[in-house]
Design a protein around this motif. Structure first.
Motif, PDB file in Angstrom:
ATOM      1  N   ARG A  88       0.832  -1.213   0.000  1.00  0.00           N
ATOM      2  CA  ARG A  88       0.000   0.000   0.000  1.00  0.00           C
ATOM      3  C   ARG A  88       0.862   1.256   0.000  1.00  0.00           C
ATOM      4  O   ARG A  88       0.611   2.197  -0.751  1.00  0.00           O
ATOM      5  N   ARG A 101       2.513   1.753  -3.342  1.00  0.00           N
ATOM      6  CA  ARG A 101       1.563   2.254  -4.344  1.00  0.00           C
ATOM      7  C   ARG A 101       1.355   3.761  -4.183  1.00  0.00           C
ATOM      8  O   ARG A 101       1.373   4.514  -5.160  1.00  0.00           O
ATOM      9  N   ILE A 102       1.209   4.216  -2.951  1.00  0.00           N
ATOM     10  CA  ILE A 102       1.001   5.644  -2.692  1.00  0.00           C
ATOM     11  C   ILE A 102       2.236   6.434  -3.112  1.00  0.00           C
ATOM     12  O   ILE A 102       2.132   7.484  -3.747  1.00  0.00           O
ATOM     13  N   GLU A 124      -5.797   8.055  -2.998  1.00  0.00           N
ATOM     14  CA  GLU A 124      -4.849   7.035  -2.537  1.00  0.00           C
ATOM     15  C   GLU A 124      -4.345   7.359  -1.138  1.00  0.00           C
ATOM     16  O   GLU A 124      -4.232   6.472  -0.289  1.00  0.00           O
ATOM     17  N   ARG A 171      -7.116   6.649   1.268  1.00  0.00           N
ATOM     18  CA  ARG A 171      -7.247   5.202   1.473  1.00  0.00           C
ATOM     19  C   ARG A 171      -6.153   4.695   2.418  1.00  0.00           C
ATOM     20  O   ARG A 171      -6.390   3.824   3.256  1.00  0.00           O
TER      21      ARG A 171
END
Length: 87
Positions: free
Chosen positions: A24, A27-28, A57, A60
């Motif tokens: 995660r 990805r950010i 993002e 999230r």
């Protein structure tokens, strides 16, 4: 070393969660780098588009517990100011 079954299970669970959380965060960071690359290139249109992708993002990441709310807010604020300064 874990002795109880509960502690052994916790170790397995923590390893799985660490993998998910690492993905995660990665990805950010990728989305943030896209904004920064557009800023370096001086391309405001691309930077605005990339910034619109970063915001959900980051939100999230906060909801999933990989970032603190203030950290995400600070990152988005700084990126927004840099994009706004491009003109």
């Amino acid at each position: 070393m874990a002795n109880t079954p509960q502690a052994k299970k916790r170790i397995r669970r923590n390893a799985r969660r660490a993998t998910v959380n690492r993905n995660r965060v990665s990805r950010i960071r990728t989305f943030v780098k896209q904004v920064e690359a557009a800023l370096e290139a001086g391309d405001k249109a691309t930077a605005v588009t990339a910034l619109a992708q970063v915001q959900p993002e980051l939100a999230r990441g906060v909801a999933k517990g990989v970032f603190h709310k203030n950290t995400a807010s600070r990152k988005f604020s700084r990126l927004t100011r840099r994009v706004a300064a491009l003109s």
